[in-house]
Design an enzyme around this catalytic site. Structure first.
Site, PDB file in Angstrom:
ATOM      1  N   PRO A 235      31.521   7.248   6.333  1.00 40.58           N
ATOM      2  CA  PRO A 235      30.091   7.329   6.684  1.00 40.58           C
ATOM      3  C   PRO A 235      29.277   6.466   5.720  1.00 40.58           C
ATOM      4  CG  PRO A 235      31.082   9.519   6.484  1.00 40.58           C
ATOM      5  CD  PRO A 235      32.093   8.541   5.986  1.00 40.58           C
ATOM      6  N   GLU A 236      28.392   5.643   6.258  1.00 46.00           N
ATOM      7  CA  GLU A 236      27.544   4.803   5.397  1.00 46.00           C
ATOM      8  C   GLU A 236      26.181   5.482   5.229  1.00 46.00           C
ATOM      9  OE1 GLU A 236      28.034   0.605   5.833  1.00 46.00           O
ATOM     10  OE2 GLU A 236      30.001   0.801   6.751  1.00 46.00           O
TER      11      GLU A 236
ATOM     12  N   LYS B  93      25.100   7.425  -0.428  1.00 45.87           N
ATOM     13  CA  LYS B  93      26.031   8.169   0.418  1.00 45.87           C
ATOM     14  C   LYS B  93      26.140   9.630  -0.009  1.00 45.87           C
ATOM     15  CE  LYS B  93      28.839   4.036   1.102  1.00 45.87           C
ATOM     16  NZ  LYS B  93      30.153   3.429   0.820  1.00 45.87           N
TER      17      LYS B  93
ATOM     18  N   ARG C 161      39.522  -3.336   0.221  1.00 45.22           N
ATOM     19  CA  ARG C 161      38.845  -3.047   1.490  1.00 45.22           C
ATOM     20  C   ARG C 161      38.834  -4.302   2.346  1.00 45.22           C
ATOM     21  NH1 ARG C 161      35.372   1.315   1.441  1.00 45.22           N
ATOM     22  NH2 ARG C 161      35.551   1.148   3.696  1.00 45.22           N
TER      23      ARG C 161
END
Ligand SMILES: [Zn+2]
Length: 312
Positions: free
Chosen positions: A2-3, A52, A302
């Protein structure tokens, strides 16, 4: 993961349906039993997101800090208000339980008819699903937390320190100009690649893998450029762009970064994930601007998507 926009929407959901009410707090799975006991029965007085992370304020000054991490999510039951006008209330926010392609963005799931709360067949509150870390409940609404990276009760000083460690977030800063100048300074003083600095939560808070790739494309910036080689006005532009994208994401719940779409195209893209991004998730597909195949590379563990021609 989730951003930032999702966590701001979670904070908003708590403000709509939980703030101002006493909460029953428990830990179905047991790992949060001690923290839950500290909060159980207290009134929720505030709900805010920074980057976040979610901070829930309780009577007496205690603060619940939650970081969903890669796999965390909130499942919502009972009386839950829609966050977006004209759309159904959400049943889940955060990482999806199952990989699924749907119209919702950023890991949101609309409520199935079964958890609508008005159905007489469903018991309320519902039995916890799976091994939930925590359950927060009013007499009408339930939020179940599963799989977070962090879920802890803090005193006011520790909560303030946790916020202070986070970078700047355009959705919480009062002076966007001053914050932008500070962000530009932080982005341009190190040799670390700009693509990595955007993900550094102590610089700007809330940017995840999708926003990172899209912001760099919108700026036509090579992600591997060392921060100190990025002109200050370009770094400042990244902050301004993040402010625009984040506000839009909070409003719609979707990461839609294409500024080339007209109103009808935008409406279509909101419901079609393949139309939402310039480069993210598009490895091998032609760049929407120049036709060069989009590449995917590894940056600090990433995936990073970029157009090798546009972003030089
Ligand atoms: Zn291109």
């Amino acid at each position: 993961m989730p951003e930032g926009h999702t966590v701001h929407r979670v904070a908003r959901q708590f403000r709509r349906d939980f703030v101002g009410r006493p909460l029953a707090v428990s830990s179905p799975q047991g790992r949060f039993a001690q923290g839950a006991a500290l909060l159980d029965g207290r009134r929720l007085t505030g709900s805010r997101a920074v980057g976040k992370q979610l901070f829930l304020d309780f009577d007496g000054g205690l603060v619940l800090r939650v970081h969903l991490g890669l796999y965390g999510a909130w499942d919502l039951f009972g009386q839950i208000s829609p966050l977006t006008e004209g759309m159904a209330a959400l049943g889940s926010m955060g990482a999806p339980r199952l990989r699924r392609a749907g119209r919702m963005g950023g890991g949101e799931r609309e409520r199935a008819a079964a958890d609508g709360g008005s159905g007489a067949d469903e018991p309320f509150p519902p039995p916890p699903v799976g091994q939930g870390r925590g359950r927060l409940a009013t007499d009408a609404s339930v939020a179940d937390l599963r799989g977070p990276t962090a879920c802890e009760v803090l005193d006011p000083e520790s909560a303030a320190a946790a916020v202070a460690r986070l970078g700047l977030d355009p959705a919480t800063e009062e002076d966007l100009d001053a914050a932008g100048a500070e962000v530009a300074r932080r982005l341009t003083r190190r040799a670390v690649p700009i693509g990595q600095l955007l993900m550094d939560q102590s610089v700007m808070a809330g940017i995840g893998n999708i926003y990172r790739a899209e912001m760099l494309f919108r700026a036509r910036l090579d992600p591997w450029t060392p921060g100190r080689q990025v002109p200050v006005e370009v770094a400042r532009g990244l902050w301004d762009d993040w402010a625009v994208l984040l506000a839009d994401g909070i409003r719609t719940g979707v990461i839609l970064t294409r500024e080339d779409l007209d109103e009808a195209g935008r409406a279509r893209a909101l419901g079609d994930r393949s139309e939402q991004h310039w480069v993210y998730g598009r490895a091998g597909l032609p760049c929407r601007v120049c036709g060069t195949p989009v590449v995917v590379e590894d940056m600090a563990g990433r995936k990073l998507y970029r157009c090798p021609a546009c972003q030089r």
